[in-house]
Design an enzyme around this catalytic site. Structure first.
Site, mmCIF file in Angstrom:
data_model
loop_
_atom_site.group_PDB
_atom_site.id
_atom_site.type_symbol
_atom_site.label_atom_id
_atom_site.label_comp_id
_atom_site.label_asym_id
_atom_site.label_seq_id
_atom_site.Cartn_x
_atom_site.Cartn_y
_atom_site.Cartn_z
ATOM 1 N N SER A 125 0.826 -1.211 0.000
ATOM 2 C CA SER A 125 0.000 0.000 0.000
ATOM 3 C C SER A 125 0.858 1.257 0.000
ATOM 4 O O SER A 125 1.942 1.284 0.595
ATOM 5 C CB SER A 125 -0.853 -0.017 1.269
ATOM 6 O OG SER A 125 -1.415 1.245 1.505
ATOM 7 N N GLU A 127 0.308 3.589 1.772
ATOM 8 C CA GLU A 127 0.352 4.053 3.167
ATOM 9 C C GLU A 127 1.719 3.805 3.802
ATOM 10 O O GLU A 127 2.081 4.482 4.763
ATOM 11 C CB GLU A 127 -0.723 3.338 3.987
ATOM 12 C CG GLU A 127 -2.148 3.736 3.633
ATOM 13 C CD GLU A 127 -2.542 5.110 4.156
ATOM 14 O OE1 GLU A 127 -2.036 5.514 5.210
ATOM 15 O OE2 GLU A 127 -3.364 5.774 3.490
ATOM 16 N N TYR A 148 -1.847 -0.165 10.402
ATOM 17 C CA TYR A 148 -2.064 -0.797 9.084
ATOM 18 C C TYR A 148 -0.799 -0.705 8.230
ATOM 19 O O TYR A 148 -0.344 -1.693 7.653
ATOM 20 C CB TYR A 148 -3.237 -0.106 8.371
ATOM 21 C CG TYR A 148 -3.379 -0.499 6.911
ATOM 22 C CD1 TYR A 148 -3.955 -1.713 6.554
ATOM 23 C CD2 TYR A 148 -2.942 0.345 5.884
ATOM 24 C CE1 TYR A 148 -4.083 -2.083 5.211
ATOM 25 C CE2 TYR A 148 -3.066 -0.012 4.550
ATOM 26 C CZ TYR A 148 -3.634 -1.229 4.216
ATOM 27 O OH TYR A 148 -3.757 -1.583 2.890
HETATM 28 P P1 NAP Z 1 -11.187 -5.436 1.083
HETATM 29 O O1 NAP Z 1 -12.311 -5.157 0.134
HETATM 30 O O2 NAP Z 1 -11.251 -4.893 2.464
HETATM 31 O O3 NAP Z 1 -11.026 -7.038 1.143
HETATM 32 C C1 NAP Z 1 -10.218 -7.623 2.111
HETATM 33 C C2 NAP Z 1 -10.246 -9.128 1.923
HETATM 34 O O4 NAP Z 1 -9.412 -9.695 2.942
HETATM 35 C C3 NAP Z 1 -11.634 -9.758 2.072
HETATM 36 O O5 NAP Z 1 -11.767 -10.836 1.183
HETATM 37 C C4 NAP Z 1 -11.610 -10.278 3.509
HETATM 38 O O6 NAP Z 1 -12.423 -11.427 3.715
HETATM 39 C C5 NAP Z 1 -10.154 -10.689 3.632
HETATM 40 N N1 NAP Z 1 -9.744 -10.722 5.037
HETATM 41 C C6 NAP Z 1 -9.709 -9.697 5.922
HETATM 42 N N2 NAP Z 1 -9.310 -10.137 7.126
HETATM 43 C C7 NAP Z 1 -9.105 -11.481 6.992
HETATM 44 C C8 NAP Z 1 -8.711 -12.501 7.892
HETATM 45 N N3 NAP Z 1 -8.441 -12.245 9.184
HETATM 46 N N4 NAP Z 1 -8.629 -13.780 7.415
HETATM 47 C C9 NAP Z 1 -8.893 -14.047 6.114
HETATM 48 N N5 NAP Z 1 -9.294 -13.120 5.210
HETATM 49 C C10 NAP Z 1 -9.381 -11.853 5.664
HETATM 50 O O7 NAP Z 1 -9.800 -4.954 0.474
HETATM 51 P P2 NAP Z 1 -9.462 -4.514 -1.042
HETATM 52 O O8 NAP Z 1 -9.824 -3.082 -1.205
HETATM 53 O O9 NAP Z 1 -9.977 -5.542 -1.955
HETATM 54 O O10 NAP Z 1 -7.873 -4.567 -0.995
HETATM 55 C C11 NAP Z 1 -7.157 -5.758 -1.336
HETATM 56 C C12 NAP Z 1 -5.782 -5.703 -0.714
HETATM 57 O O11 NAP Z 1 -5.090 -4.566 -1.204
HETATM 58 C C13 NAP Z 1 -5.769 -5.584 0.808
HETATM 59 O O12 NAP Z 1 -4.657 -6.303 1.297
HETATM 60 C C14 NAP Z 1 -5.560 -4.093 1.047
HETATM 61 O O13 NAP Z 1 -4.943 -3.841 2.293
HETATM 62 C C15 NAP Z 1 -4.673 -3.732 -0.128
HETATM 63 N N6 NAP Z 1 -4.791 -2.349 -0.595
HETATM 64 C C16 NAP Z 1 -5.993 -1.842 -0.967
HETATM 65 C C17 NAP Z 1 -6.083 -0.547 -1.424
HETATM 66 C C18 NAP Z 1 -7.398 0.057 -1.870
HETATM 67 O O14 NAP Z 1 -7.451 1.275 -2.110
HETATM 68 N N7 NAP Z 1 -8.433 -0.730 -2.055
HETATM 69 C C19 NAP Z 1 -4.922 0.242 -1.502
HETATM 70 C C20 NAP Z 1 -3.703 -0.318 -1.138
HETATM 71 C C21 NAP Z 1 -3.640 -1.616 -0.693
HETATM 72 P P3 NAP Z 1 -13.913 -11.350 4.318
HETATM 73 O O15 NAP Z 1 -14.829 -11.095 3.144
HETATM 74 O O16 NAP Z 1 -14.092 -12.704 4.903
HETATM 75 O O17 NAP Z 1 -13.925 -10.236 5.321
#
Ligand code: NAP
Length: 319
Positions: A125, A127, A148
């Protein structure tokens, strides 16, 4: 047929990435926490719920991760599962750091012990860079300022360490904020659009927000997952920034959404209780390495993305 494992397939990026890989004829295996609590919204919305295989796997348990990799023998692993909210990480620092770090270590240890040739993508990220000199580049010093971002910085360093120590093909994608209809409702842009629609329909009075004078580099999620795929198609593993190259204030996002929906700015309430203990003031990246080396294409203005997001939200009738 190539096999890809996606962790976090139920999240925003997991669903869009799964759709992209299905289009490319991959066998897609999505790891989920539990069949009982699975959220299928994104996979259903993209019409791919029957095209992916969903498998229970506790990423905090090395033996389960090893068994899954042994069974599916993936060509590629996209590790997207994480506690992904900066705000929540201040309220749940231990859980965030434990899961976001140990899950990565388990996958990499499993790959190493099984001598697997799978290519590994780590969802890092922007961040992790904290308040740094702009624009952020791949060479910028890592300076995390939230639980985070500390977890994501550690996960990145672990990935880099396994690449350098054991020759594993591991890449970190430093993605800046990216949005879509599938974004969770606790994230800023989605929250603003949903609340503005509620206000417009007379179902809510105000939008309450924290510090909106900060600036962020926002992009369009379906385009950002293309970059993840491209990183694993390279001959050598490297880390890349995925961003739009410019930042906008959160205030201007609200102004744009309110204007599109004809909602008065008088409905905006700033609540200091929603301010974070530490906050990056302004951040934007330089995506020239991704464009040049990966051939990734991106040229969207975030205000155009916002218009698409509003149209999609209205078309889906959510209030
Ligand atoms: P998201 O919509 O919040 O999805 C997170 C995923 O992780 C969900 O499938 C969730 O499963 C799973 N998860 C969370 N806690 C877990 C746990 N304890 N055990 C197993 N699974 C778990 O995130 P996203 O926006 O798709 O982002 C994808 C990745 O990119 C993440 O790692 C995020 O930190 C990173 N990222 C995102 C952004 C952004 O702007 N979107 C930017 C930079 C980095 P459940 O459905 O079961 O909760």
């Amino acid at each position: 047929m190539k096999t890809a494992i996606i962790t976090g397939i139920t999240g925003q990026d997991g669903a869009y990435l799964a759709a992209l890989l299905c289009q490319k004829d991959y066998k897609v295996v999505g790891l989920i926490r539990s069949y009982h609590t699975i959220n299928r919204k994104g996979l259903k919305y993209l019409g791919i719920q029957d095209q992916v295989e969903l498998v229970e796997c506790d990423l905090a348990d090395l033996s389960q991760v090893m068994a899954t990799i042994k069974e599916y023998k993936p060509d590629e692993i996209y590790n997207l599962a994480a506690q992904s909210s900066v705000s929540l990480s201040f309220r749940q620092p231990i859980g965030t750091i434990q899961f976001n770090v140990v899950s990565v270590l388990n996958i990499l240890e499993a790959l190493r012990m099984l001598d697997s040739p799978a290519k590994f993508y780590q969802a890092s990220s922007s961040e992790v860079f904290g308040d740094s000199e702009l624009p952020i580049r791949e060479t910028t010093y890592i300076n995390p300022i939230s639980p985070y971002s500390i977890s994501k910085a550690s996960a990145h360093w672990i990935t880099k360490n396994y690449r350098e120590s054991y020759g594993l093909f591991g890449c970190s994608g430093f993605l800046f904020n990216h949005e879509s209809y599938l974004r969770s409702e606790n994230f800023f842009v989605k929250k603003v659009i949903l609340q503005a629609i509620k206000i417009k329909k007379g179902h809510a009075e105000t939008l309450e927000v924290g510090n909106i004078d900060i600036k962020r580099d926002f992009g369009w999620a379906p385009k950002y997952v293309e970059a993840m795929y491209l990183m694993l198609q390279q001959d050598t593993p490297e880390d890349y920034l995925i961003c739009s190259n410019r930042s906008v204030t959160l205030r201007s996002v609200i102004e744009c959404v309110f204007k599109e929906l004809d909602v008065s700015m008088d409905r905006l309430v700033i609540d200091e209780k929603l301010f974070r203990p530490t906050e990056i003031e302004d951040i934007y990246g330089d995506n020239s390495k991704s464009k040049k080396q990966l051939g990734w294409e991106y040229d969207l203005s975030f205000y155009d993305v916002l218009k698409t997001l509003i149209e999609e939200e209205l078309a889906n009738g959510k209030d």
